[in-house]
Design an enzyme around this catalytic site. Structure first.
Site, PDB file in Angstrom:
ATOM      1  N   ARG A   4      41.600 -19.551 -60.941  1.00 20.92           N
ATOM      2  CA  ARG A   4      40.024 -19.711 -60.108  1.00 20.92           C
ATOM      3  C   ARG A   4      39.687 -21.203 -60.146  1.00 20.92           C
ATOM      4  NH1 ARG A   4      41.437 -15.247 -58.608  1.00 20.92           N
ATOM      5  NH2 ARG A   4      40.312 -13.261 -59.121  1.00 20.92           N
ATOM      6  N   HIS A  21      44.085 -19.522 -50.928  1.00 22.81           N
ATOM      7  CA  HIS A  21      44.176 -18.571 -51.899  1.00 22.81           C
ATOM      8  C   HIS A  21      45.283 -17.627 -51.673  1.00 22.81           C
ATOM      9  CE1 HIS A  21      41.302 -16.359 -55.035  1.00 22.81           C
ATOM     10  NE2 HIS A  21      42.897 -15.929 -55.250  1.00 22.81           N
TER      11      HIS A  21
END
Length: 310
Positions: A225, A273
């Site tokens: 993250r 991502h």
């Protein structure tokens, strides 16, 4: 027994697998189901659920997250506190993430980042080959996804170390545990792979002061993250050359703003991502297995402890 599927993406691939794997269960879609039916549904399969999802689901017995990361779901304002929340454990992601991590390590180890800079400047120069024993790889986080990364890296002969919040023993890996050991762990990382979950305790863990513990010329690969790293501090260290290279798949703000310096930085490679994605069939089989376990009173795999955030 019925299931509710709530996902912002295309639902048909999930529906097709659910109907094939569980033909005896009715499957309802969020946004296409009346309130009376919603109140009777015991199991919800969700990803990035809308704010009003949980209010009508008064009969819920378990919530299944269609992925491994649950930080966004735990922050959902309507999340019922009394209902078990279950994440996907692997779901095909471990192999994909291991491939991505291996690519990142080899990119640095074989100095492709330096070669790319030379190509941009039309410079013909052999940077040489580094002995694998001289490329120390550290894995920040030793959960299920890290195990696949470790298995992929071990045959290459890189010295491996790993850090976790509580003690763990991993064959072939020098392990560290607890915040007090974090500086020593970071000091031994020529390549740092970030694989921690995002929790209240890990947000901003890699601060400027902690990034300073990395050896000069270290590289960073973030697959977890974006909020785990102080991005401004990372950028400053990339600018100065203290950090040689960063392969970044996750960011504090996603999508990454078009004017963000990471996009055009010569020491940064950005991916949107995409290091790993849940494979629907594996995820559905795992969820159905957990439901079967729940219904016979057995433990489920991947149940989240909300107080720990994973």
């Amino acid at each position: 027994m019925t299931l509710l599927l709530a996902t912002p993406g295309a639902a048909e691939p999930w529906l097709k697998i659910l109907r094939a794997e569980a033909p005896d269960r009715a499957v309802h879609l969020w946004g296409q189901t009346d309130a009376q039916t919603l109140a009777t549904i015991p199991y919800a399969l969700v990803w990035k659920p809308p704010a009003d999802l949980f209010a009508p689901l008064t009969g819920l017995k378990a919530i299944f997250n269609l992925g491994a990361g649950v930080d966004a779901l735990l922050a959902h304002p309507g999340l019922p506190k009394h209902v078990p929340l279950v994440r996907i454990v692997d779901g095909g992601m471990a192999a994909q993430m291991a491939e991505y991590a291996l690519y990142g390590v080899l990119h640095v180890h074989r100095r492709f980042d330096l070669l790319a800079q030379q190509q941009a400047a039309s410079v013909w120069n052999d940077p040489g080959i580094c002995d694998p024993a001289e490329t120390r790889v550290g894995i920040l986080g030793l959960g299920a996804l890290a195990q696949g990364v470790i298995e992929k890296l071990q045959p290459f002969g890189f010295p491996l170390s790993g850090w976790s919040r509580s003690p763990r023993s991993v064959p072939g890996v020098t392990t560290y545990a607890g915040l007090d050991s974090l500086p020593a762990f970071l000091a031994g990382c020529d390549v740092l792979i970030v694989l921690l979950p995002l929790t209240a305790e890990t947000e901003g863990l890699l601060s400027d002061a902690r990034l300073a513990h990395l050896p000069p010329g270290a590289s960073v690969i973030n697959l977890a993250r974006g909020a785990l790293i102080d991005e401004a501090a990372l950028l400053a260290r990339l600018d100065s050359g203290a950090i040689r290279f960063a392969l970044l798949d996750v960011f504090r703000q996603e999508p990454l703003p078009t004017d963000h310096p990471f996009w055009r930085h010569p020491r940064v490679k950005v991916t949107p991502h995409t290091s790993a994605a849940t494979l629907p069939r594996e995820a559905i089989q795992q969820i159905l297995g957990n439901i079967a376990a729940f219904e016979r009173g057995a433990p489920m795999q991947g149940v989240i402890d909300p107080t720990r955030g994973y």
